[in-house]
Design an enzyme around this catalytic site. Structure first.
Site, mmCIF file in Angstrom:
data_model
loop_
_atom_site.group_PDB
_atom_site.id
_atom_site.type_symbol
_atom_site.label_atom_id
_atom_site.label_comp_id
_atom_site.label_asym_id
_atom_site.label_seq_id
_atom_site.Cartn_x
_atom_site.Cartn_y
_atom_site.Cartn_z
ATOM 1 N N ARG A 187 -15.005 -6.024 1.789
ATOM 2 C CA ARG A 187 -14.137 -6.052 2.601
ATOM 3 C C ARG A 187 -13.222 -4.788 2.325
ATOM 4 O O ARG A 187 -12.844 -4.197 1.450
ATOM 5 C CB ARG A 187 -13.178 -7.072 2.406
ATOM 6 C CG ARG A 187 -11.581 -7.356 3.403
ATOM 7 C CD ARG A 187 -10.593 -6.557 2.831
ATOM 8 N NE ARG A 187 -9.418 -6.771 3.663
ATOM 9 C CZ ARG A 187 -8.311 -6.066 3.571
ATOM 10 N NH1 ARG A 187 -8.064 -5.088 2.527
ATOM 11 N NH2 ARG A 187 -7.052 -6.307 4.201
ATOM 12 N N ASP A 219 -0.725 -6.720 6.363
ATOM 13 C CA ASP A 219 -2.224 -7.370 6.452
ATOM 14 C C ASP A 219 -3.033 -6.418 7.400
ATOM 15 O O ASP A 219 -3.204 -6.660 8.674
ATOM 16 C CB ASP A 219 -1.757 -8.850 7.071
ATOM 17 C CG ASP A 219 -2.841 -9.683 7.076
ATOM 18 O OD1 ASP A 219 -3.964 -9.307 6.913
ATOM 19 O OD2 ASP A 219 -2.603 -10.907 7.232
ATOM 20 N N THR A 230 1.729 -0.320 6.669
ATOM 21 C CA THR A 230 1.337 -1.265 5.562
ATOM 22 C C THR A 230 1.343 -2.908 5.860
ATOM 23 O O THR A 230 2.107 -3.024 6.634
ATOM 24 C CB THR A 230 2.274 -0.878 4.475
ATOM 25 O OG1 THR A 230 1.969 -1.848 3.257
ATOM 26 C CG2 THR A 230 3.645 -1.098 4.860
ATOM 27 N N THR A 272 0.839 -1.231 -0.024
ATOM 28 C CA THR A 272 -0.087 -0.112 -0.071
ATOM 29 C C THR A 272 1.096 1.169 -0.170
ATOM 30 O O THR A 272 1.952 1.296 0.517
ATOM 31 C CB THR A 272 -0.756 0.125 1.265
ATOM 32 O OG1 THR A 272 -1.761 -1.175 1.170
ATOM 33 C CG2 THR A 272 -1.354 1.499 1.682
HETATM 34 C C1 SD4 Z 1 -4.736 -3.869 3.313
HETATM 35 N N1 SD4 Z 1 -2.919 -2.827 4.217
HETATM 36 O O1 SD4 Z 1 -5.780 -3.765 2.689
HETATM 37 C C2 SD4 Z 1 -3.779 -3.172 2.942
HETATM 38 C C3 SD4 Z 1 -2.618 -3.761 2.177
HETATM 39 C C4 SD4 Z 1 -1.386 -3.559 2.271
HETATM 40 O O2 SD4 Z 1 0.930 -3.712 2.162
HETATM 41 O O3 SD4 Z 1 -0.865 -2.601 3.029
HETATM 42 N N2 SD4 Z 1 -0.433 -3.988 1.849
HETATM 43 O O4 SD4 Z 1 -4.901 -4.888 3.924
#
Ligand code: SD4
Length: 338
Positions: free
Chosen positions: A226, A251, A249, A198
């Site tokens: 989601r 999960d 960033t 992200t």
């Molecule tokens: C998510 N945090 O939608 C985001 C994805 C992400 O590094 O940051 N990936 O869960």
């Protein structure tokens, strides 16, 4: 009285992790986005402009396919976007989640902040709001996202985020119904560096104005509807002029339960240096999820910055970008995960 130090001399004396203001930091080695944010600030834009322009460039360039259109299709093959922007001077936030058909999610997030008295809009209604505000509705699907989706269908919808449903989601596609038994199981995570990236940006200018923001297309094969951590205040990012800013960033389903960006900012307010604050925010999550995939960047009001990441099977080192007057261009930094 001591002679004033030349700016260049002063900058050379700065140890690693310390920068004079202004400073712009972003998650992952998204160099063009970092340059867009930095150049915006350097050419007279505000910290909010810097955060918006940096995230927006990622939305156009699709940074690793994990930001913007054409990435992370959900269970139906649709790409939806999450974004947020926070003004650390006024504590105002604009956020959009599960945004459909609009590419410029960070722009819509900013419009929520500046053109409504609300904070977060979601789903179809957010898209209608965006169209009303002049954003163009487009199909976010690309050949790449269509291929990801069709390969997933061909592979019996694996990996899959459902649980306690029938048919067995670890073997079969839906539609799903609740199973009679509710089994307690560890959360199965499908995190890896391909499905997780992200952009999170922190910007501080020389007058101490601070802003933070995020933009992402979330998780590949997510359950429709989601929403991840990125648009959630204090989870994806947080900024407070009197303490600093952070952006996370990884999960999001796990991370948002711990508000890591808020925690890191509060720790900096209490006097922790940015690296320590970042590490503490990661440690808090690690206690419950030792293998979670995630990282965080932190900066305090004096321009010190740091980052931390959790050592996971697919993450041993986290890369992020830092721009300061010293280099006048984004420089990649790395931190070893612990
Ligand atoms: C998510 N945090 O939608 C985001 C994805 C992400 O590094 O940051 N990936 O869960």
């Amino acid at each position: 009285m001591a002679a004033p130090l030349l700016l260049s001399t002063y900058l050379l004396l700065l140890p690693l992790g310390q920068a004079a203001l202004p400073v712009v930091i972003n998650t992952w080695p998204f160099k063009n986005a970092a340059a867009a944010a930095w150049n915006t600030l350097q050419s007279g834009g505000s910290v909010l402009d810097a955060v918006e322009k940096g995230c927006a460039l990622c939305e156009v360039e699709q940074c690793d396919g994990t930001v913007g259109y054409g990435g992370s299709p959900d269970e139906t093959g649709e790409t939806t976007l999450d974004a947020m922007i926070m003004n650390g001077d006024t504590m105002e936030v604009g956020a959009v989640a599960n945004l459909r058909r609009i590419k410029n999610a960070i722009g819509v997030a900013r419009a929520v902040m500046e053109r409504t008295d609300q904070t977060m809009l979601v789903g179809e209604s957010a898209s209608v709001f965006a169209e009303d505000m002049g954003f163009i509705a487009e199909d976010l699907t690309t050949i790449k996202s269509t291929n990801i989706f069709s390969n997933w269908l061909k592979g019996n919808c694996q990996p899959n985020y459902r649980k306690n449903v029938v048919p067995d989601p670890s073997k079969s596609c839906g539609p799903y119904k609740p199973s009679v038994a509710l089994k307690q199981s560890n959360r199965t995570r499908h995190a890896n560096t391909n499905s997780h990236d992200t952009i999170g940006i922190i910007a501080l200018d020389q007058d101490g104005h601070v802003a933070a923001g995020t933009s992402t297309n979330g998780l590949t094969h997510k359950v429709p509807g989601r929403v991840g951590d990125s648009p959630v205040i204090g989870a994806g990012a947080y900024a407070d002029r009197s303490a600093g800013a952070a952006a996370a960033t990884g999960d999001g389903d796990i991370m948002m339960c711990f508000l890591p960006s808020y925690l890191a900012v509060e720790l900096m307010r209490a006097g922790a240096d940015p690296s320590t604050a970042c590490e503490a925010a990661i440690s808090r999550i690690k206690r419950h999820y030792p293998q979670f995939f995630g990282a965080i960047i932190c900066a305090n009001t004096t321009g010190h910055y740091g980052a931390a990441c959790n050592k996971a099977p697919t993450l041993s080192q986290f890369h992020y970008m830092v721009s300061t007057s010293e280099t006048n261009t984004p420089v990649q930094k790395s931190v070893n995960c612990f």
